[in-house]
Design an enzyme around this catalytic site. Structure first.
Site, PDB file in Angstrom:
ATOM      1  N   ARG A   1      16.226  33.601  39.642  1.00 47.12           N
ATOM      2  CA  ARG A   1      15.715  33.859  40.994  1.00 47.12           C
ATOM      3  C   ARG A   1      14.519  34.798  40.956  1.00 47.12           C
ATOM      4  O   ARG A   1      13.678  34.779  41.853  1.00 47.12           O
ATOM      5  CB  ARG A   1      16.835  34.413  41.871  1.00 47.12           C
ATOM      6  CG  ARG A   1      17.376  35.753  41.466  1.00 47.12           C
ATOM      7  CD  ARG A   1      18.748  36.053  42.043  1.00 47.12           C
ATOM      8  NE  ARG A   1      19.782  35.249  41.409  1.00 47.12           N
ATOM      9  CZ  ARG A   1      21.063  35.291  41.737  1.00 47.12           C
ATOM     10  NH1 ARG A   1      21.479  36.105  42.686  1.00 47.12           N
ATOM     11  NH2 ARG A   1      21.946  34.515  41.123  1.00 47.12           N
TER      12      ARG A   1
ATOM     13  N   LYS B   1      25.310  37.255  27.768  1.00 49.37           N
ATOM     14  CA  LYS B   1      26.370  36.280  27.989  1.00 49.37           C
ATOM     15  C   LYS B   1      27.361  36.285  26.825  1.00 49.37           C
ATOM     16  O   LYS B   1      27.025  36.721  25.715  1.00 49.37           O
ATOM     17  CB  LYS B   1      25.763  34.870  28.087  1.00 49.37           C
ATOM     18  CG  LYS B   1      24.848  34.650  29.271  1.00 49.37           C
ATOM     19  CD  LYS B   1      24.225  33.258  29.197  1.00 49.37           C
ATOM     20  CE  LYS B   1      23.308  33.001  30.376  1.00 49.37           C
ATOM     21  NZ  LYS B   1      24.039  32.817  31.633  1.00 49.37           N
TER      22      LYS B   1
END
Length: 515
Positions: free
Chosen positions: A338, A264
């Protein structure tokens, strides 16, 4: 902080010895001849107070009022939502005033939910995080009396549930606000064990070897890049007969998310300590269950690890084999939430659940779609979706149903595995939910994307404890019919109703919540 419930009229509330008295008033307040009513009437005549939402009038050592400080708080139409906002504003205005003993007086005609709203508003506005400060100052409020008109017994059940939910929310906020060097997967496991010991839950905490033996290849792969060992936490609360199928709550527990190899940007990366908001909400909900003891069985599953880049870390292009046997091509290592959730959703099958709800700070796309007001709700079952929506509305912790059309899953196709872990920027929150749905086909399932609601940024930076309020309210409403007179969510799987509420388009930009 200690909450208590008392039956007090305005005159009696004015006589209470306390540091501050908050009186909630709607726009149609008439009042009587007591000192508080006289102040409100005179202030209205002078145009200084109208009872509109968010309006406050403060008085110091007002004649006829025993409290040192008096606050009139406008609640507009007097709805539970307005009452919660009014109490929050009043208590926030009293911060740093040395108030230790507070009385909150609700309108005589307050609606159902007013007591819950008053407790929630007080708890939220008075919360201060001090765990990592050298001088733990700021937590002044110690005792709060919620004053209602009429029979206390009529409000006792709602009060007990509200107090338990407030404690659960605070517990979740404390965990969420801890720095990532303290709130590790190991720490989450320890907190789960403490909860179990204190409230009589069953608890099992699995480590890397047990997870590998089970075949949780997706969870294990995400954890590879960190020196902190992963944890898979299983909590069980039994409030109904053992034959009653449980509700399973699954909470994403990424205690820090750098994005992994798909790293990020540096600005605001510190906020990725909040990426365990789903795990914190499950633990907070169990904290509340331990107090209110509803007649329902609940299982909590928390897959927890860090997502960091090192020589062993997950790489774009890797293919993983999940617990379900389905294979996954990793196209973006920042879509790790996920991956750990899919193994937990498969593990949930062994409990033969009546419903499964996963909670995760999953996508920045959901922040773009819904902002920080509502959590995103995806569900394979209409009854389950409706129950969660109604619970969120009642708890002033709202969610908004999003679509799950089959066409959204097309982007997950890949030449190298059964599915990819991302499908591009368009409808990013929906395609993430479609990924999870592939592991949740054997029971009624819902997914709450809390990337926009689990924490606040900027000057108010900190965990919110959402959606503990929604989850507690939902579980109370799903108690065994013999105890609550309510029909549980139907076991039959249904597709979302046509025209389900949705945002037309969601993107992947915005707050850097973990994908």
């Amino acid at each position: 902080m200690n909450f208590e419930l008392k039956a007090l009229g305005l005159a009696e509330a004015a006589a209470q010895k306390c540091d501050a008295l908050v009186v909630v008033m709607g726009e149609d307040f008439a009042g009587g001849s007591d000192p508080v009513s006289r102040l409100a009437q005179e202030a209205r005549k002078a145009g200084d107070f109208e009872g509109k939402p968010g309006k406050l009038l403060q008085a110091y050592r007002f004649e006829g009022v025993a409290a040192s400080r008096l606050v009139l708080a406008g609640a507009g139409d007097g709805s539970a939502k307005r009452i919660q906002a009014a109490v929050h504003a009043a208590v926030a205005a009293l911060r740093s005033k040395g108030v230790k003993r507070l009385v909150v007086c609700l309108p005589a005609d307050a609606p159902e939910g007013a007591v819950r709203a008053a407790v929630a508003g007080t708890a939220e506005a008075s919360y201060v995080f001090v765990a990592t400060k050298s001088k733990p100052e700021g937590r002044e409020l110690q005792r709060v009396t919620i004053a209602v008109a009429g029979d206390v017994a009529a409000h006792q059940g709602a009060f007990d549930a509200a107090r338990a939910a407030a404690n659960g929310i605070e517990f979740a906020r404390e965990l969420g606000n801890l720095p990532p060097n303290l709130a590790t997967p190991t720490r989450l496991g320890e907190e789960a064990k403490k909860l179990a010991k204190a409230h009589g839950f069953q608890c099992e905490v699995l480590g890397p070897k047990e997870v590998a033996k089970l075949g949780m290849g997706a969870l294990a792969a995400v954890a590879r890049g960190s020196e902190e060992p992963l944890r898979f936490i299983v909590l069980k609360y039994q409030g109904a007969a053992a034959s009653e199928a449980p509700v399973v709550l699954v909470g994403k527990g990424i205690t820090f998310d750098s994005g992994g190899i798909s790293i990020k940007p540096a600005p605001e990366m510190d906020e990725m300590k909040f990426d365990m908001g789903g795990a914190a909400s499950v633990l907070g909900t169990f904290r509340a269950l331990g107090e209110v003891r509803p007649a329902i069985n609940v299982v909590g599953l928390i897959p927890s690890c860090e997502n960091l880049p090192d020589g062993r870390a997950l790489k774009p292009g890797d293919v993983l084999t999940s617990l379900s046997g389905q294979t996954i091509e990793v196209l973006n290592t920042d879509a790790e939430g996920r991956l750990i959730l899919c193994d937990a959703l498969t593990y949930a099958e062994r409990f033969k659940p009546r419903a499964v709800v996963d909670i995760a700070t999953l996508t920045g796309a959901c922040v773009i779609a819904l902002g920080a007001v509502r959590s995103g709700l995806f569900a394979s079952d209409d009854d389950l979706a409706l129950a969660l929506q109604e619970a969120g509305d009642a708890a002033c912790d709202p969610c908004w149903r999003m679509p799950l059309d089959d066409e959204y899953g097309e982007g997950l196709k890949t030449n190298f595995a059964d599915m990819a872990n991302v499908a591009g920027r368009p409808a990013g929150a929906v395609t993430a939910a479609k990924f999870l749905q592939r592991f949740a086909s054997r029971y009624p399932w819902a997914h709450l994307d809390i990337a926009g609601t689990a924490w606040k940024g900027g000057a108010a930076k900190g965990a919110t404890g959402r959606p503990v309020g929604l989850l507690v309210q939902y579980l109370l409403g799903q108690q065994a019919p013999s105890a609550a007179g309510r029909k549980p969510a139907a076991a039959a799987k249904r597709k979302p109703a046509a025209g389900a509420a949705m945002a037309r388009r969601t993107g992947g930009a915005g707050r850097k919540a973990a994908a």
